[in-house]
Design a protein around this motif. Structure first.
Motif: not given
Length: 282
Positions: A55-63
């Motif tokens: 939702s914040m625009g990142y690929d996932g938790l790692s990114d």
């Protein structure tokens, strides 16, 4: 990045809000937490943690963690210092450079690599299929579009730029599936660009927009590359935003060049340089 999370918090579902509040409570600690502990502390499921990051625009938790770590470790503030009429040259030098550096570092930390990856993929597909890549912009953004054409056509790409609204609309009307149109706008509110982007998309072209988040143009494209930086247009013309747009174009051109490969590009660029050599003074 933390400002962005704070501003977006109320628009998120309640469960994702709890993850966001955990980040804001102690960003440094969040970076080192495993997903299971993040979920437990936020009273959400592990998939919800991942959804928050996306939702914040990142690929996932790692990114998300990677970008967050860069933000909190460097402590780079989002600086915007307006130039004043009584500034000395030394003041202007410092303010202009500080604004540019802060904007670049913020973009590096906040940029969605997923959106950039998608943009490079469609540009590569257009190059492979020998389809057309067009760049649209007006005013300062028109200059960025011209720069983009220069960078891409040197890679052997069928690229062209238009800064005239009528030409943009006419060319957009001729686009076909497989073509790519890159629309550049600081405000994201220029009527001609909005019309051209909508027409190109309706004709099957993939539309990449480089513009401010929340602007009308941001919702028109297939892919949105966010470029946010506040500037006081009443006092001076856009400076940092133009540099930010140029930098995003550089990222796209460099990534595409890597996809094309040195084996194919080096002979092309060497021949181009050789042909230009005779036009220079010894």
């Amino acid at each position: 990045m933390l400002e962005r999370i704070q501003a977006s918090l109320t628009a998120l579902p309640p469960a994702e809000q709890r993850v966001g509040k955990l980040v804001l409570a102690d960003a440094r600690k969040f970076v080192n937490l495993p997903i299971s502990e993040i979920a437990d502390r936020s009273h959400v499921s592990k998939p919800t943690v991942v959804r928050f990051c996306r939702s914040m625009g990142y690929d996932g938790l790692s990114d998300f963690k990677l970008k967050l770590a860069g933000t909190v470790s460097e402590g780079v503030p989002f600086i915007h210092r307006s130039v004043d009429s009584d500034d000395k040259i030394s003041d202007v030098l410092v303010k202009v450079i500080d604004n540019s550096v802060a904007a670049f570092l913020r973009y590096r930390n906040d940029a969605s690599t997923h959106a950039l990856e998608r943009a490079v993929e469609v540009l590569e597909a257009a190059w492979k299929a020998e389809r057309r890549i067009e760049f649209y912009g007006v005013g300062n953004s028109g200059i960025v579009a011209q720069d983009a054409q220069h960078k891409f056509f040197r890679l052997g790409v069928n690229a062209i730029a238009y800064s005239d609204g009528h030409m943009q609309v006419m060319s957009a009307s001729l686009r076909k599936p497989g073509d790519v149109v890159v629309v550049i706008s600081n405000s994201g509110r220029t009527r001609d660009l909005m019309d051209a982007a909508d027409i190109a998309r309706r004709h099957g072209a993939t539309v990449i927009v480089i513009t401010a988040s929340g602007s009308p143009l941001a919702s028109v494209g297939n892919i949105h590359l966010t470029a946010d930086h506040p500037e006081n247009y009443d006092r001076y013309s856009p400076m940092t935003s133009r540099l930010l747009h140029l930098m995003i174009i550089d990222v796209l051109a460099t990534a595409l060049a890597l996809r094309i490969g040195a084996d194919q590009l080096q002979p092309l660029l060497k021949d181009m340089k050789s042909n230009l050599h005779s036009r220079r003074y010894a």
